[in-house]
Structure formats: structure tokens, C-alpha cells
Design a protein around this motif. Structure first.
Motif, PDB file in Angstrom:
ATOM      1  N   TRP A  36      67.560  49.603  48.888  1.00 25.28           N
ATOM      2  CA  TRP A  36      66.976  50.579  47.981  1.00 25.28           C
ATOM      3  C   TRP A  36      65.626  50.050  47.514  1.00 25.28           C
ATOM      4  O   TRP A  36      65.500  48.893  47.129  1.00 25.28           O
ATOM      5  CB  TRP A  36      67.877  50.808  46.774  1.00 25.28           C
ATOM      6  N   PHE A  37      64.651  50.935  47.542  1.00 28.77           N
ATOM      7  CA  PHE A  37      63.327  50.692  46.988  1.00 28.77           C
ATOM      8  C   PHE A  37      63.058  51.757  45.929  1.00 28.77           C
ATOM      9  O   PHE A  37      63.768  52.760  45.858  1.00 28.77           O
ATOM     10  CB  PHE A  37      62.257  50.783  48.076  1.00 28.77           C
ATOM     11  N   ARG A  38      62.026  51.559  45.138  1.00 29.51           N
ATOM     12  CA  ARG A  38      61.639  52.580  44.173  1.00 29.51           C
ATOM     13  C   ARG A  38      60.123  52.597  44.016  1.00 29.51           C
ATOM     14  O   ARG A  38      59.459  51.592  44.260  1.00 29.51           O
ATOM     15  CB  ARG A  38      62.307  52.356  42.821  1.00 29.51           C
ATOM     16  N   GLU A  44      52.990  50.771  43.344  1.00 28.37           N
ATOM     17  CA  GLU A  44      53.420  50.578  44.714  1.00 28.37           C
ATOM     18  C   GLU A  44      54.947  50.642  44.809  1.00 28.37           C
ATOM     19  O   GLU A  44      55.646  50.358  43.835  1.00 28.37           O
ATOM     20  CB  GLU A  44      52.917  49.232  45.237  1.00 28.37           C
ATOM     21  N   ARG A  45      55.421  50.973  45.992  1.00 29.33           N
ATOM     22  CA  ARG A  45      56.854  50.978  46.216  1.00 29.33           C
ATOM     23  C   ARG A  45      57.368  49.540  46.176  1.00 29.33           C
ATOM     24  O   ARG A  45      56.776  48.632  46.772  1.00 29.33           O
ATOM     25  CB  ARG A  45      57.163  51.624  47.572  1.00 29.33           C
ATOM     26  N   GLU A  46      58.469  49.333  45.460  1.00 26.50           N
ATOM     27  CA  GLU A  46      58.990  47.974  45.304  1.00 26.50           C
ATOM     28  C   GLU A  46      60.474  47.904  45.658  1.00 26.50           C
ATOM     29  O   GLU A  46      61.220  48.887  45.512  1.00 26.50           O
ATOM     30  CB  GLU A  46      58.787  47.487  43.862  1.00 26.50           C
ATOM     31  N   ALA A  61      66.347  42.377  43.416  1.00 21.20           N
ATOM     32  CA  ALA A  61      65.140  42.041  42.681  1.00 21.20           C
ATOM     33  C   ALA A  61      65.541  41.484  41.321  1.00 21.20           C
ATOM     34  O   ALA A  61      66.563  41.897  40.748  1.00 21.20           O
ATOM     35  CB  ALA A  61      64.272  43.289  42.499  1.00 21.20           C
ATOM     36  N   GLU A  62      64.759  40.554  40.810  1.00 24.03           N
ATOM     37  CA  GLU A  62      65.075  39.930  39.523  1.00 24.03           C
ATOM     38  C   GLU A  62      65.162  40.965  38.401  1.00 24.03           C
ATOM     39  O   GLU A  62      65.963  40.824  37.473  1.00 24.03           O
ATOM     40  CB  GLU A  62      64.037  38.882  39.185  1.00 24.03           C
ATOM     41  N   SER A  63      64.365  42.013  38.506  1.00 24.66           N
ATOM     42  CA  SER A  63      64.291  42.999  37.429  1.00 24.66           C
ATOM     43  C   SER A  63      65.578  43.809  37.263  1.00 24.66           C
ATOM     44  O   SER A  63      65.797  44.412  36.201  1.00 24.66           O
ATOM     45  CB  SER A  63      63.115  43.955  37.682  1.00 24.66           C
ATOM     46  N   GLY A 103      68.668  40.396  57.283  1.00 22.23           N
ATOM     47  CA  GLY A 103      67.741  39.505  56.604  1.00 22.23           C
ATOM     48  C   GLY A 103      67.646  39.861  55.145  1.00 22.23           C
ATOM     49  O   GLY A 103      68.357  40.737  54.663  1.00 22.23           O
ATOM     50  N   THR A 104      66.763  39.184  54.453  1.00 26.55           N
ATOM     51  CA  THR A 104      66.558  39.433  53.018  1.00 26.55           C
ATOM     52  C   THR A 104      65.146  39.926  52.765  1.00 26.55           C
ATOM     53  O   THR A 104      64.503  39.571  51.778  1.00 26.55           O
ATOM     54  CB  THR A 104      66.844  38.160  52.205  1.00 26.55           C
ATOM     55  N   ALA A 105      64.674  40.763  53.670  1.00 26.91           N
ATOM     56  CA  ALA A 105      63.313  41.286  53.545  1.00 26.91           C
ATOM     57  C   ALA A 105      63.173  42.172  52.326  1.00 26.91           C
ATOM     58  O   ALA A 105      64.047  43.013  52.044  1.00 26.91           O
ATOM     59  CB  ALA A 105      62.938  42.060  54.795  1.00 26.91           C
ATOM     60  N   THR A 106      62.075  42.017  51.622  1.00 27.00           N
ATOM     61  CA  THR A 106      61.797  42.853  50.452  1.00 27.00           C
ATOM     62  C   THR A 106      60.486  43.610  50.601  1.00 27.00           C
ATOM     63  O   THR A 106      60.023  44.237  49.646  1.00 27.00           O
ATOM     64  CB  THR A 106      61.750  41.988  49.182  1.00 27.00           C
TER      65      THR A 106
END
Length: 124
Positions: A36-38, A44-46, A61-63, A103-106
Motif C-alpha cells: 500500500w502506498f498513499r 509525492e506518493r509514499e 513505514a515508521e509513520s 523484497g522490501t522495496a519502498t
């Protein structure tokens, strides 16, 4: 044809909860990473959260760590994002994405497929 269809967005009060769903179809996702991204207005998309389809291993994500939970239902070919205790700053369009390898791609550029997005608005 790969399709990722998000649902479950809407208006939620801060401190409440909301569950997003992403129905995946068109390929075998057993070796994929789903995420999931937002994207908030003007930003920017994160990355938010990711899961390995095969093992169910997750990364965040840490947030959102400790508040959001990503999971998947293999039988339904669906990925979920449980949003607990959302904050106004979580307001954004939420997108489901798939990457053809584990993987752990972000980074957005590393994901191959995208849904159309679902709006989440958190009121204070």
C-alpha cells in the motif's frame, strides 16, 4: 491482464478504524510483494506497508508502524490494510501495488502494477 482494485475508503474520525481492501487478479501473485502506498494533495506518493504474498512477512513505514496492519487472504486473492487510530495526517488517496519479486522495496518505481486508488479522509 493484471488488475488491482481498491475499496473501503471513506471518511473516518481520528482514533477510529477503517479497513481497505485490494482485490488482485490476472496473474499468480505467489512470488510477489504487495504493498500500500498513499498520496496526499501536493505531496509525492509514499510507501505505507508491504507484504510477501508467499510467507505473509510484512514491513511498514515508521509513520504507521504500530497503528496499521497489512494482511492477505490467499483464498480471496485480497490484501487488506487495517487502519487503527488514524490521524488527520493519514488523509490521502491510498493505492495498492504489486511487484513481481519478493523484497522490501519502498520506492514507487520498483512496483509493476497499480490500482486506481481509494480516498481516505481522517477528520479531527
Amino acid at each position: 491482464q493484471v488488475q488491482l482494485v481498491e475499496s473501503g475508503g471513506g471518511l473516518v474520525t481520528a482514533g477510529g478504524s477503517l479497513r481497505l481492501s485490494c482485490a488482485a487478479s490476472g496473474r499468480t501473485f505467489s512470488r510477489d510483494t504487495l504493498a500500500w502506498f498513499r498520496q496526499a494533495p501536493g505531496k509525492e506518493r509514499e510507501f505505507v506497508a508491504g507484504i510477501w504474498w508467499s510467507s505473509g512477512s510484512t514491513f511498514y513505514a515508521e509513520s504507521v508502524k504500530g497503528r496499521f496492519i497489512i494482511s492477505r487472504d490467499n483464498a480471496k486473492n485480497t490484501v487488506y490494510l487495517q487502519m487503527n487510530s488514524p490521524k488527520p495526517e493519514d488523509t490521502a488517496v491510498y493505492y495498492c501495488a504489486a511487484k513481481r519479486t519478493i523484497g522490501t522495496a519502498t520506492t514507487t518505481s520498483l512496483y509493476d502494477y497499480w490500482g486506481q486508488g481509494t480516498q481516505v479522509t481522517v477528520s479531527s
